[in-house]
Design a protein around this motif. Sequence first.
Motif, PDB file in Angstrom:
ATOM      1  N   UNK A  90       0.920  -1.198  -0.105  1.00  0.00           N
ATOM      2  CA  UNK A  90      -0.008  -0.008  -0.122  1.00  0.00           C
ATOM      3  C   UNK A  90       0.770   1.220  -0.113  1.00  0.00           C
ATOM      4  N   UNK A  91       0.518   2.077  -0.758  1.00  0.00           N
ATOM      5  CA  UNK A  91       1.442   3.622  -1.016  1.00  0.00           C
ATOM      6  C   UNK A  91       0.506   4.473  -0.357  1.00  0.00           C
ATOM      7  N   UNK A  92       0.574   5.262   0.627  1.00  0.00           N
ATOM      8  CA  UNK A  92       0.033   6.243   1.148  1.00  0.00           C
ATOM      9  C   UNK A  92       0.642   7.542   0.799  1.00  0.00           C
ATOM     10  N   UNK A  93      -0.382   8.476   0.201  1.00  0.00           N
ATOM     11  CA  UNK A  93       0.096   9.803  -0.175  1.00  0.00           C
ATOM     12  C   UNK A  93      -0.408  11.181   0.560  1.00  0.00           C
ATOM     13  N   UNK A  94       0.406  11.849   1.023  1.00  0.00           N
ATOM     14  CA  UNK A  94      -0.152  13.081   1.583  1.00  0.00           C
ATOM     15  C   UNK A  94       0.686  14.179   1.052  1.00  0.00           C
ATOM     16  N   UNK A  95       0.443  15.379   1.408  1.00  0.00           N
ATOM     17  CA  UNK A  95       1.118  16.355   0.702  1.00  0.00           C
ATOM     18  C   UNK A  95       2.514  16.956   1.645  1.00  0.00           C
ATOM     19  N   UNK A  96       2.271  16.829   2.805  1.00  0.00           N
ATOM     20  CA  UNK A  96       3.269  17.508   3.670  1.00  0.00           C
ATOM     21  C   UNK A  96       3.426  16.430   4.820  1.00  0.00           C
ATOM     22  N   UNK A  97       4.359  16.255   5.444  1.00  0.00           N
ATOM     23  CA  UNK A  97       4.934  15.683   6.667  1.00  0.00           C
ATOM     24  C   UNK A  97       5.316  16.736   7.561  1.00  0.00           C
ATOM     25  N   UNK A  98       4.608  17.350   8.349  1.00  0.00           N
ATOM     26  CA  UNK A  98       4.710  18.363   9.186  1.00  0.00           C
ATOM     27  C   UNK A  98       5.264  17.761  10.741  1.00  0.00           C
ATOM     28  N   UNK A  99       4.280  17.701  11.557  1.00  0.00           N
ATOM     29  CA  UNK A  99       4.542  16.884  12.734  1.00  0.00           C
ATOM     30  C   UNK A  99       4.425  15.393  12.612  1.00  0.00           C
ATOM     31  N   UNK A 100       4.168  14.635  11.825  1.00  0.00           N
ATOM     32  CA  UNK A 100       3.858  13.327  11.584  1.00  0.00           C
ATOM     33  C   UNK A 100       2.554  13.040  12.248  1.00  0.00           C
TER      34      UNK A 100
END
Length: 159
Positions: A90-100
């Motif tokens: 599974x490939x999880x996609x988000x725009x930004x890793x800020x605090x995680x």
Amino acid sequence: MEKITPTYDDIHSIIKDTYTKISEFNPDVIIAISGGGLIPARIMRTYVNKPVFTVGFQLYDKDDKIMPNIKKTQWLDDEIIKEYIHNKTVLIVDEVDDTRTTLFHCVEELKKCCSPKNIIVTVIHNKLKQKKHLLANDVIYVPGTETGDEWIVYPWDCK
Ligand code: 5GP
């Protein structure tokens, strides 16, 4: 806070380059984290060519205060889990890793409910800063690009 303003073209190129690092893992499915992950996940699909499903979390309340417990606002149907997630890469996609926080909860929920074979996490931007959570050791983390702790104004944020 400093701001950066990547363009759609910048973002498309980052995702294209990121795909070259992800392709060896052969993802079976893409999970977009709504709403920031929707456009990046669709661009990633151009290269991965696998189905995209969407999940959503609420992290901040109506006054923009972080909530004590993250709320799942959208999740996956049992049939989808059985066919596309269980025992799959599974490939999880988000725009930004800020605090995680969001990525951490997404990974934990997926592991809890769906027994995927492998989890890959990708974002366009990873902010190099102290994170509130660590991703599990078996998660493959492939950030597109690294930034400082600055505010990213995405092209889809512009009115
Ligand atoms: P987290 O703290 O869980 O890593 O990120 C939470 C959410 O905050 C992200 O999914 C994103 O929607 C938002 N966020 C954090 N930093 C930025 C930023 O620099 N720009 C934008 N547009 N959203 C951000």
